[in-house]
Write an enzyme that holds these catalytic residues in place. Structure first.
Site, short mmCIF file in Angstrom:
data_model
loop_
_atom_site.label_atom_id
_atom_site.label_comp_id
_atom_site.label_asym_id
_atom_site.label_seq_id
_atom_site.Cartn_x
_atom_site.Cartn_y
_atom_site.Cartn_z
N ALA A 157 -7.33 0.56 -5.20
CA ALA A 157 -7.38 0.80 -3.93
C ALA A 157 -8.54 1.66 -3.65
O ALA A 157 -8.92 2.62 -4.23
CB ALA A 157 -6.40 1.30 -3.06
N ALA A 158 -9.50 1.58 -2.58
CA ALA A 158 -10.60 2.38 -2.34
C ALA A 158 -10.18 3.69 -1.85
O ALA A 158 -10.82 4.74 -2.38
CB ALA A 158 -11.35 1.78 -1.03
N CYS A 159 -9.03 3.91 -1.30
CA CYS A 159 -8.66 5.41 -1.09
C CYS A 159 -7.99 6.10 -2.59
O CYS A 159 -7.58 7.20 -2.35
CB CYS A 159 -7.45 5.32 -0.15
SG CYS A 159 -6.24 4.05 -0.46
N HIS A 160 -8.12 5.29 -3.62
CA HIS A 160 -7.77 5.93 -4.68
C HIS A 160 -8.90 5.91 -5.63
O HIS A 160 -8.69 5.87 -6.92
CB HIS A 160 -6.47 5.42 -5.36
CG HIS A 160 -5.28 5.53 -4.54
ND1 HIS A 160 -4.20 4.56 -4.61
CD2 HIS A 160 -5.03 6.22 -3.65
CE1 HIS A 160 -3.29 4.99 -3.69
NE2 HIS A 160 -3.62 6.02 -3.04
N HIS A 191 0.90 -1.25 -0.05
CA HIS A 191 0.00 0.07 -0.09
C HIS A 191 0.84 1.24 -0.12
O HIS A 191 2.13 1.21 0.45
CB HIS A 191 -0.87 -0.03 1.16
CG HIS A 191 -1.76 1.12 1.05
ND1 HIS A 191 -1.87 2.18 1.72
CD2 HIS A 191 -3.15 1.06 0.88
CE1 HIS A 191 -2.92 3.02 1.49
NE2 HIS A 191 -3.73 2.28 0.95
#
Length: 313
Positions: A253-256, A19
């Site tokens: 990735a959920a944060c992207h 990550h």
């Protein structure tokens, strides 16, 4: 921190699956001249790092190895316990100090059994919202493992992290960890069952157009993660998600979630650029039902139909 056996800059080993919270920190510290970093590539055939590839880059200056326990995009579980044993064997054979070993277990907690003694790690990080707890993280460190403060001020948390403790969040994280330990088998079995039903529905709906990314039958993986590409022309992952009305997902990735380019993790896992550009990262949860899956498939089908209609008009 160096010692007599290490007389150069500290050397850190990570994988190309980590990550950004690991990868970007390592890169930034290397650019500042504070350490040397070796990034070990996952094998495309397995989407895993292999023990011999880790061992091949160890040096007398290697102070830390950091390999995630389970990948957040593909769900593939990495051989953390085996790497831990490899580090011990390497140290005995060479006489060099064993590198400290960290694993990012954020995705694994609440889905897989996680035991620091079984894994053999010195440091393990978790975050509460990945297992239905409060959005706060924690670092588990062995008593003899070195820790140094990044900030300075009050003496909270044994002088390691200044600032008044967020008691409610800390208590909530602990309680969530207790509950997930008690109910892990039920949670995991439901996630696995609904995820398999999701794969069956996707195969039935899109047949030869479906590709499950970094998926090998029988390989250790998270029970809830389905990274899938639907290879319809003009129906990239981001485009499909822009047309869904029920499904909330990401292409990496959920944060992207705002990014549209192919995921670097999928490319590092041996997924082609075409497949990666069509990828959807779908996950099932503790309470997901077959009816939820049916609704999601209807939504994805209408999104693709809408895109094809636009392309053909």
């Amino acid at each position: 921190q160096g010692d007599s056996a290490r007389d150069g800059r500290p050397h850190v080993v990570i994988s190309n699956l980590e990550h950004d919270s690991i990868a970007k920190v390592a890169s930034a510290l290397e650019k500042e001249g504070l350490l040397d970093v070796t990034v070990v590539a996952a094998r495309h055939s397995t989407a895993r790092v292999h023990i011999e590839d880790i061992e091949a880059v160890l040096t007398a200056n290697t102070t830390l190895v950091s390999i995630m326990l389970a990948n957040n995009e593909t769900g593939v579980v990495q051989p953390v316990a085996e790497i831990s044993q490899c580090l011990r064997n390497w140290s005995k054979r060479t006489g060099f100090p064993r590198p400290w070993f960290h694993t990012d277990a954020a995705q694994a907690i609440g889905k897989l059994p996680v035991n620091v003694n079984v894994l053999g790690v010195d440091y393990l990080t978790i975050v509460g919202h990945k297992f239905y707890g409060p959005r706060v993280g924690a670092l588990c460190a062995r008593q003899n493992a070195p820790l140094h403060p990044m900030l300075f001020g009050g003496g909270q948390e044994r002088g390691l992290r200044p600032g008044t403790e967020n008691t409610g969040m800390i208590a909530g994280l602990g309680r969530a960890a207790e509950l997930v330990t008690l109910h892990l088998r039920d949670y995991s079995e439901n996630m696995a069952s609904t995820c398999e039903y999701l794969r069956q529905r996707l195969r039935g709906e899109f047949s030869e157009k479906v590709l499950f990314n970094a998926f090998t039958e029988g390989q250790a993986r998270l029970p809830n993660t389905c990274n899938v590409s639907i290879l319809e022309s003009g129906c990239g992952g981001a485009a499909v998600l822009s047309r869904t009305k029920v499904v909330v997902a990401s292409v990496g990735a959920a944060c992207h979630a705002d990014r549209t380019e192919p995921s670097r993790i999928l490319l590092a896992s041996g997924v082609s650029e075409e497949a990666a550009s069509h990828a959807l990262r779908l996950s099932t949860g503790r309470h997901t039902t077959h009816a939820d899956i049916d609704s999601a498939l209807d939504d994805i089908r209408q999104a693709i139909a809408s895109l094809k209609k636009q392309i053909n008009s």
